[in-house]
Design an enzyme around this catalytic site. Structure first.
Site, PDB file in Angstrom:
ATOM      1  N   LYS A 285       0.843  -1.184   0.000  1.00  0.00           N
ATOM      2  CA  LYS A 285       0.000   0.000   0.000  1.00  0.00           C
ATOM      3  C   LYS A 285       0.888   1.247   0.000  1.00  0.00           C
ATOM      4  O   LYS A 285       1.827   1.358   0.785  1.00  0.00           O
ATOM      5  CB  LYS A 285      -0.911  -0.008   1.234  1.00  0.00           C
ATOM      6  CG  LYS A 285      -2.210   0.745   1.042  1.00  0.00           C
ATOM      7  CD  LYS A 285      -3.191   0.470   2.160  1.00  0.00           C
ATOM      8  CE  LYS A 285      -4.513   1.181   1.905  1.00  0.00           C
ATOM      9  NZ  LYS A 285      -5.491   0.952   2.981  1.00  0.00           N
ATOM     10  N   GLU A 371     -19.370  -5.239   9.729  1.00  0.00           N
ATOM     11  CA  GLU A 371     -20.280  -4.491  10.588  1.00  0.00           C
ATOM     12  C   GLU A 371     -21.386  -5.373  11.174  1.00  0.00           C
ATOM     13  O   GLU A 371     -21.779  -5.197  12.339  1.00  0.00           O
ATOM     14  CB  GLU A 371     -20.896  -3.328   9.800  1.00  0.00           C
ATOM     15  CG  GLU A 371     -19.940  -2.192   9.498  1.00  0.00           C
ATOM     16  CD  GLU A 371     -19.054  -2.453   8.288  1.00  0.00           C
ATOM     17  OE1 GLU A 371     -18.167  -1.621   8.011  1.00  0.00           O
ATOM     18  OE2 GLU A 371     -19.250  -3.499   7.615  1.00  0.00           O
ATOM     19  N   ARG A 399     -25.153  -1.066   6.942  1.00  0.00           N
ATOM     20  CA  ARG A 399     -24.911  -2.434   6.491  1.00  0.00           C
ATOM     21  C   ARG A 399     -25.381  -3.448   7.537  1.00  0.00           C
ATOM     22  O   ARG A 399     -25.582  -4.618   7.230  1.00  0.00           O
ATOM     23  CB  ARG A 399     -23.407  -2.636   6.228  1.00  0.00           C
ATOM     24  CG  ARG A 399     -22.875  -1.825   5.058  1.00  0.00           C
ATOM     25  CD  ARG A 399     -21.367  -1.581   5.170  1.00  0.00           C
ATOM     26  NE  ARG A 399     -20.584  -2.798   5.206  1.00  0.00           N
ATOM     27  CZ  ARG A 399     -20.031  -3.381   4.143  1.00  0.00           C
ATOM     28  NH1 ARG A 399     -20.215  -2.868   2.943  1.00  0.00           N
ATOM     29  NH2 ARG A 399     -19.303  -4.457   4.263  1.00  0.00           N
TER      30      ARG A 399
END
Length: 625
Positions: A285, A371, A399
């Protein structure tokens, strides 16, 4: 000799087919330079997009988009995709009002197949494309690009199960960078780490590279798998890869996601296959920009910065952010009550819980991008006598609506939902605006909804939520507070508002940070000789019926909220008026019934007619009827 960049000559992905690997390497650097230059001015998702440059270039150099479909998960890593699909000239408008979205958007380009913005949905969407290909008898290639963190989401596993069972013809590129926003957690992350670390993998990878270069047995082995067997040769060589193999998905050995040769050769091998293939690609990343490599969490989503120093261009904020205030207040409450447990979903930094994690490591839980699991786990903790605080962004909390309603609210459990980024979030746009939570929380029986108007009210709201029995939602906005003194927290009286300005002609009932705008509107209308009352409603549920009844004694009642009008707090006020029999003129203001695009919050409020001059004008118009 012309100094024109290769990037300036790329008008569509088809142009990449004309470049050799070395030229693609030059283009990769040009793309990185462009991403850094634009995001340093506009802000953006830097680290993830830098890490995916070679994947996107290698892929687009071999497929025929938009006939062939590329489905991004989340979309944070799609900047290179935008640059090679005809949007170079507009790239400087990235994330600006009226400019390019920071995420894929089908209405923006035919090359964007899915408006990705929430994690773990790419495999389900791609499976739909793959199933349509079978039904239509066509031959387009379907490719999903998903990160290792998003792969741990429940929706991704549901899709993997279906893809493998149906043997859908598609390629899943697993972008394995060991990060979501924060460092990844969980068994799957350890599983992927084991694959990366094993000596068998390293030896096998060297053999694969040799065979790829010689055109040897590896390609034939893959083809044979696709035609005749459910077992891969890797079952004998890399036992850790069996997780995917047992789902019926071919899994390649991990390859270097920044080596265009390896990527190109592996893609050439897997794209023609007519079975599902998971191509394991290891990336870094922030690759190519040292600041982002060294601090990928900070550069996941960053405000405008100096590319030479990585320092933010604006740091002159006098007040702490609402997120910081929440994090500090929760730590203070946890010092007083050892039953408090904090839960987040791969957002420890974003939700202000890093300090809590350091001070109370045993009471801090990061479930990863999950979640639904976070809320379900809170149910178990609360049932066992703990006081879980589930800290999520408002847009991601939706969600887990079913778990909030059934697992927590139905048994009336003591769970606090701390919803950060409630309201407009600005440049991230429609997938990230937190505008639905008042409406969807308000409809759930036994739920209480608190909308603090400043940082002191947030501290009080948290203390109150923790003291109450049953579920409570506390919503607060992104960004800095107003510099309000943070005295010792006090308990709020349930369902009771506070009048912050007196007036007899108009009553403005405001929720959350719209209270401050309501006061500014009152000052403007005072110049017209109008006496304006402003009420900080505090509670979106239960609403203060007495304050609403008194408001009906004025010429006009106005509600203002930073949430959708449909089903929102304003509609709740109208319901209370009907119940108590107080009929009066009313104007409900909030987010209109459409998705709000990206841009700075002041511009978005003006565009929606929710800035101070627009609100004042709408009130004048209503009074003139």
């Amino acid at each position: 000799m012309s100094s024109k960049r290769i990037l300036d000559m790329i008008h569509s992905p088809a142009d990449l087919h004309l470049l050799d690997i070395d030229e693609l390497g030059i283009l990769a650097q040009e793309i990185r330079d462009e991403i850094i230059e634009v995001t340093s001015n506009n802000g953006g998702h830097v680290a993830s997009s830098l890490g995916a440059v070679e994947i996107i270039l290698a892929l687009h150099s071999l497929i025929d988009a938009p006939k062939d479909k590329v489905v991004f998960d989340v979309g944070h890593q799609s900047y290179a995709h935008k640059l090679v699909t005809g949007r170079v000239e507009d790239f400087e408008t990235l994330r600006l009002f009226g400019g390019l979205s920071g995420f894929p958007r089908p209405s923006e380009s035919p090359y964007d197949s899915h408006p990705s913005g929430h994690a773990s949905d790419s495999l389900s969407v791609a499976s739909g494309f793959a199933k349509a290909r079978l039904l239509n008898g066509t031959d387009e290639k379907i490719v999903a690009i998903i990160g290792d963190a998003a792969l741990a989401g429940g929706m991704a596993f549901e899709a993997l199960n279906y893809i493998g069972s149906q043997q859908l013809p598609m390629v899943i590129i697993l972008n394995d960078n060991e990060m979501s926003i924060s460092r990844n957690v969980g068994a799957l992350m350890k599983h992927l780490g084991n694959i990366r670390a094993t000596r068998q993998y390293r030896t096998f990878r060297e053999n694969v590279q040799e065979q790829l270069e010689s055109g040897g047995w590896v390609s034939n082995a893959f083809a044979e798998f696709g035609k005749r067997t459910k077992e891969s040769f890797k079952q004998m060589i890399i036992p850790q890869a069996m997780l995917y193999e047992q789902l019926g998905i071919v899994c390649t050995p991990p390859i270097d996601g920044h080596d265009l040769h390896e990527l190109h050769d592996m893609l050439e091998m897997v794209l023609p296959m007519d079975v599902p293939v998971l191509m394991h690609v290891v990336t870094k990343k922030g690759a190519g920009y040292s600041f982002a490599e060294n601090d990928p969490e900070r550069f996941h989503g960053i405000a405008p910065y100096d590319p030479a120093t990585a320092q933010l261009k604006r740091t002159d904020f006098a007040a702490p952010t609402f997120t910081e205030v929440f994090g500090n207040a929760l730590c203070e409450e946890a010092e007083r009550d050892e039953r408090i447990v904090a839960i987040t979903a791969a957002m420890a930094g974003g939700t202000g819980l890093k300090g809590f994690a350091e001070r109370f490591p045993d009471r801090f839980i990061d479930v990863g991008i999950a979640e639904e699991h976070a809320v379900g786990m809170a149910c178990g903790l609360a049932s066992a006598g703990k006081k879980p605080v589930v800290a999520l962004y408002s847009t991601f909390a939706q969600r887990a609506f079913d778990q909030i309603a059934i697992d927590v609210a139905l048994p009336d459990l003591d769970v606090v939902f701390a919803l950060d980024r409630a309201g407009l979030v600005g440049d991230d746009g429609p997938t990230h605006h937190g505008v639905f939570d008042i409406a969807y929380m308000r409809m759930i029986p036994q739920m209480r909804v608190i909308t603090p108007s400043n940082e002191k009210m947030l501290v009080d709201a948290l203390k109150t939520a923790l003291a109450l029995k049953g579920p409570v939602s506390v919503r607060y906005p992104r960004g800095h507070g107003y510099g309000v003194a943070l005295d010792d927290p006090s308990l709020l009286e349930v369902g009771v508002s506070r009048e912050v300005r007196q007036g007899d002609d108009i009553a403005i009932l405001a929720f959350g940070r719209m209270v401050n705008d309501a006061l500014a509107v009152a000052n403007e209308l005072e110049a017209d000789g109008l006496s304006v009352r402003v009420v900080d409603m505090i509670w979106a549920k239960p609403l203060d019926a007495e304050a609403i009844r008194r408001a009906c004694d004025t010429r006009l009642v106005v509600t203002i909220e930073e949430g959708v009008i449909s089903g929102g707090a304003g509609e709740g006020v109208l319901e209370v008026m009907q119940e108590i029999g107080s009929v009066c003129n009313a104007l409900t203001l909030g987010i209109p019934d459409r998705f709000i695009m990206q841009g700075s919050c002041p511009l978005l409020f003006k565009e929606m007619g929710l800035d101070v001059p627009s609100i004042s004008a709408r009130i004048r118009k209503e009074l003139s009827r």
